[in-house]
Design a protein around this motif. Sequence first.
Motif, short mmCIF file in Angstrom:
data_model
loop_
_atom_site.label_atom_id
_atom_site.label_comp_id
_atom_site.label_asym_id
_atom_site.label_seq_id
_atom_site.Cartn_x
_atom_site.Cartn_y
_atom_site.Cartn_z
N CYS A 134 0.85 -1.20 0.00
CA CYS A 134 0.00 0.00 0.00
C CYS A 134 0.88 1.24 0.00
O CYS A 134 1.90 1.29 0.69
CB CYS A 134 -0.90 -0.03 1.24
N ARG A 135 0.48 2.26 -0.78
CA ARG A 135 1.31 3.48 -0.89
C ARG A 135 0.45 4.74 -0.85
O ARG A 135 -0.72 4.74 -1.24
CB ARG A 135 2.10 3.47 -2.20
N ILE A 136 1.10 5.80 -0.39
CA ILE A 136 0.55 7.16 -0.49
C ILE A 136 1.68 8.05 -1.00
O ILE A 136 2.81 7.95 -0.51
CB ILE A 136 0.07 7.69 0.87
N TYR A 137 1.38 8.89 -1.98
CA TYR A 137 2.39 9.81 -2.51
C TYR A 137 2.03 11.23 -2.09
O TYR A 137 0.93 11.72 -2.36
CB TYR A 137 2.46 9.72 -4.03
N GLY A 138 2.97 11.90 -1.43
CA GLY A 138 2.72 13.26 -0.97
C GLY A 138 2.89 14.30 -2.05
O GLY A 138 2.33 15.39 -1.98
N ASP A 139 3.65 13.97 -3.07
CA ASP A 139 3.92 14.91 -4.15
C ASP A 139 2.82 14.83 -5.22
O ASP A 139 2.45 13.74 -5.66
CB ASP A 139 5.28 14.59 -4.78
N TYR A 140 2.31 15.97 -5.64
CA TYR A 140 1.22 16.02 -6.60
C TYR A 140 1.58 15.34 -7.92
O TYR A 140 0.78 14.60 -8.50
CB TYR A 140 0.83 17.48 -6.86
N TYR A 141 2.79 15.58 -8.41
CA TYR A 141 3.20 15.01 -9.69
C TYR A 141 3.35 13.50 -9.60
O TYR A 141 2.98 12.75 -10.52
CB TYR A 141 4.50 15.66 -10.16
N LEU A 142 3.90 13.01 -8.48
CA LEU A 142 4.03 11.57 -8.30
C LEU A 142 2.67 10.89 -8.19
O LEU A 142 2.49 9.75 -8.62
CB LEU A 142 4.88 11.26 -7.07
N GLN A 143 1.71 11.59 -7.63
CA GLN A 143 0.36 11.05 -7.55
C GLN A 143 -0.21 10.84 -8.95
O GLN A 143 -0.81 9.81 -9.25
CB GLN A 143 -0.54 11.98 -6.74
N ASN A 144 0.00 11.82 -9.81
CA ASN A 144 -0.46 11.70 -11.19
C ASN A 144 0.24 10.56 -11.91
O ASN A 144 -0.39 9.75 -12.61
CB ASN A 144 -0.19 13.02 -11.95
N VAL A 145 1.57 10.48 -11.72
CA VAL A 145 2.35 9.43 -12.37
C VAL A 145 1.90 8.05 -11.88
O VAL A 145 1.75 7.11 -12.67
CB VAL A 145 3.86 9.64 -12.09
N SER A 146 1.67 7.94 -10.58
CA SER A 146 1.24 6.64 -10.04
C SER A 146 -0.12 6.24 -10.58
O SER A 146 -0.36 5.07 -10.90
CB SER A 146 1.20 6.70 -8.50
N ALA A 147 -1.03 7.20 -10.69
CA ALA A 147 -2.39 6.91 -11.14
C ALA A 147 -2.42 6.40 -12.58
O ALA A 147 -3.13 5.43 -12.89
CB ALA A 147 -3.27 8.15 -11.00
N VAL A 148 -1.66 7.02 -13.44
CA VAL A 148 -1.70 6.62 -14.86
C VAL A 148 -0.96 5.32 -15.11
O VAL A 148 -1.12 4.71 -16.17
CB VAL A 148 -1.13 7.73 -15.78
N ASN A 149 -0.15 4.88 -14.14
CA ASN A 149 0.62 3.64 -14.31
C ASN A 149 0.01 2.45 -13.59
O ASN A 149 0.59 1.36 -13.57
CB ASN A 149 2.06 3.84 -13.84
N LEU A 150 -1.16 2.62 -13.02
CA LEU A 150 -1.84 1.50 -12.38
C LEU A 150 -2.39 0.55 -13.45
O LEU A 150 -2.60 0.93 -14.60
CB LEU A 150 -2.98 2.01 -11.49
#
Length: 295
Positions: A167-183
């Motif tokens: 399980c992960r949480i990303y604090g950085d806005y850009y990393l959140q976007n990157v993580s979402a599109v790579n799921l």
Amino acid sequence: MKNNKVKIKIQQIYAGLRPSEQKVADYILSYEGKASRLLMETLALETGVSQPTVIRFVKAAGFEGFKDFKYALVREEAKEQPEDNEKIGLYGFPLSKKDRLEDIPGKIVTTSVEMLDETLKNISMKEYRRAVEAVLKAENIVIYSVENSVCTANDLLTKLTYLGLTCRIYGDYYLQNVSAVNLTRKDLAIGISYSGCSRHTVEMLALARKAGATTLAMTNFENSLISKYADILLCASNRQFFYGDTIFSRISQLALVDMIYAGVLNRDYDRFARKLNKTSAIVAKRAYGKDEEVL
């Protein structure tokens, strides 16, 4: 009518009732008169439903007929102790400078209990089961949230990590976007938003769904924007608290987190019990012993 076993049962089945049956449930839950004076004819008339609908409701609640249901209410009423204090009817948390400091703890607890009662009544058991199964199946779980919901997200992260889940949480806005599109289809994206309209959380769930991940939304309002991008929707109370949002939004959200955690543990108890024992032992090593001196 105060909290009793019959009321709790009604709250548990509420989400699965038909709209007409929910009208009967709402009437019973708010009924303050003597249970012995409750008549099926009056109940049907007051709620605008047919008597067969009332019968369907009492059967859904686990009773053979209206007479058995009424007797159960009478028995619960007899167990209740008379209350000396005036009833405090709170909707939201109307704090003002005129309030006595000594009254605030009672108001906080009373409103919190009301919020949890609403959560129990509104949660769908079908969606709850789907949420637990989605957590169990996911290879990776990523949680998205902002502002007050970050507290809830971190609590969920901690509990799932203790169970050994990725399980992960990303604090950085850009990393959140990157993580979402790579799921992928094997992953689960969880969006936590009290209002269901937090722009950032909604966008992350939309991106995750577009990428093929299963999406789970935890919110307070069933028809909020985030629900459009949720494969699974867990709703708490539908009440809007204009004052004290930071307190009461968190109460219902944390209850949902605990439901998911306990549900996952229940579904594969032996496996996760071993995981908890292992992680608890590691954490225990970082705690001071009974007679150990500090520094």
